[in-house]
Design an enzyme around this catalytic site. Sequence first.
Site, mmCIF file in Angstrom:
data_model
loop_
_atom_site.group_PDB
_atom_site.id
_atom_site.type_symbol
_atom_site.label_atom_id
_atom_site.label_comp_id
_atom_site.label_asym_id
_atom_site.label_seq_id
_atom_site.Cartn_x
_atom_site.Cartn_y
_atom_site.Cartn_z
ATOM 1 C CB CYS A 166 55.776 97.483 37.011
ATOM 2 S SG CYS A 166 55.393 98.092 35.368
ATOM 3 C CG HIS A 301 57.108 102.229 41.207
ATOM 4 N ND1 HIS A 301 57.632 101.075 40.677
ATOM 5 C CD2 HIS A 301 56.126 102.636 40.350
ATOM 6 C CE1 HIS A 301 56.991 100.776 39.547
ATOM 7 N NE2 HIS A 301 56.082 101.712 39.334
ATOM 8 C CG HIS A 338 59.015 101.703 34.422
ATOM 9 N ND1 HIS A 338 59.249 100.480 35.032
ATOM 10 C CD2 HIS A 338 57.773 102.092 34.847
ATOM 11 C CE1 HIS A 338 58.208 100.149 35.772
ATOM 12 N NE2 HIS A 338 57.307 101.108 35.680
#
Length: 409
Positions: A166, A301, A338
């Site tokens: 990520c 995040h 996400h």
Amino acid sequence: MSPDVLVTGFGVRTAFGPGAEALRRGVFSGVPAFAPTTRFDTGPYRTPMAAAAPDGPDAVEDWALRHALAQCGTEALDMAGLGPGTEAAVLLGVAGDCTSVTRYWRSAGPGGDAPDARPGDTRPAADTHSAPDTHRAADAVPARLAELLAERLKSTGPRLAFTNACVASAAAIIHACRLISSGRTELAVCAGGYLVEEETFGKFDSGRALSRDGRVRPFSAHRTGLLLGDGVAAVVLESAAHARRRGARPLVAVTGWGAATDAHHIAQPHPEGIGLTRAARQALRLAGDPDGDAVGYVNAHGTGTKYNDGAETRGLRAAFPRRAEAIPVSSTKSTTGHLLEAAGVVEFVITALALMDGVLPPTAGYDRPDPECDLDYVPNRPRRADLRRALTINAAFGGANTALVLERP
């Protein structure tokens, strides 16, 4: 302060659609894009929800990730006033396109109908050149997608693929900034992509990371997990000298970057967010603002998971020792989902738009405060702000962390 690295163009696609206006209608309005996905059978999983683009002519197929990357790269070059054939480094953050791999293994299993399979032949179907998925399955190799992107852009510069989960596309941007600031290149196209597919969806479902009620509530007491989303973006970075020579108008500047790892756990962040703190403080020192006194916004995040959000809050408090409570922080994953390998570059574009427009994107779905998460999370509604400097941060499995400081030029 680091030598100037300027952003002169971008292209972006999410479940809201292509371009900045789609982000303004969705992300900056606090409208989540989550809906039941029909891209694959979600019956075996705990939730059908994802932020996936509607099916149709541009629906995700095994060819679509390369297609979407090329579109975003072309749009970024066009916005920058450049065109195909520009000599630029091409850096890509991606895990590859797993859709054809998933389809292959399903068809190759007992009772499957793998192309070119013959009785007694145990070779994988992808080993037979006539199999329809053979060419497409190669797109599961990240380096191939980087090569394909460079070919579509007719770029003759170096190309690299980053696969560190990520933070992959944020790592690509950081590496490009290092190349430019050190004089090793003057121009780079940095991209990243993830499109919702069953392979990864199943893994996150098995890990019980997906939200149980189809909503993502970062930093809220009632948060139950994340949801996945489509995201593809590309940005053009160039040295200030190169931009001046060709009369380019900079959108924002990148003045600081940092990367760190805490190596605490394969899937959980360090409880105190120490890797995030280290990455953020590296970036802030490089930007000439070691305590973050000039930062007006943080794009977090913010996955909406139990472990991430508390650890991230503590990490931000350590990164901003004098004024953490005064800095608005929001998670745009509350609207986009996400985006995995694409999270860094899409959220980089969102942060750039916040600087350009003077609007902070909200944390959608925020309902009840969590004592562990006690910062200003811009709940549910956008906020006007005279914003000059912002920080965007990302984290990944294995303890990897990245941070980028963006400024209005």
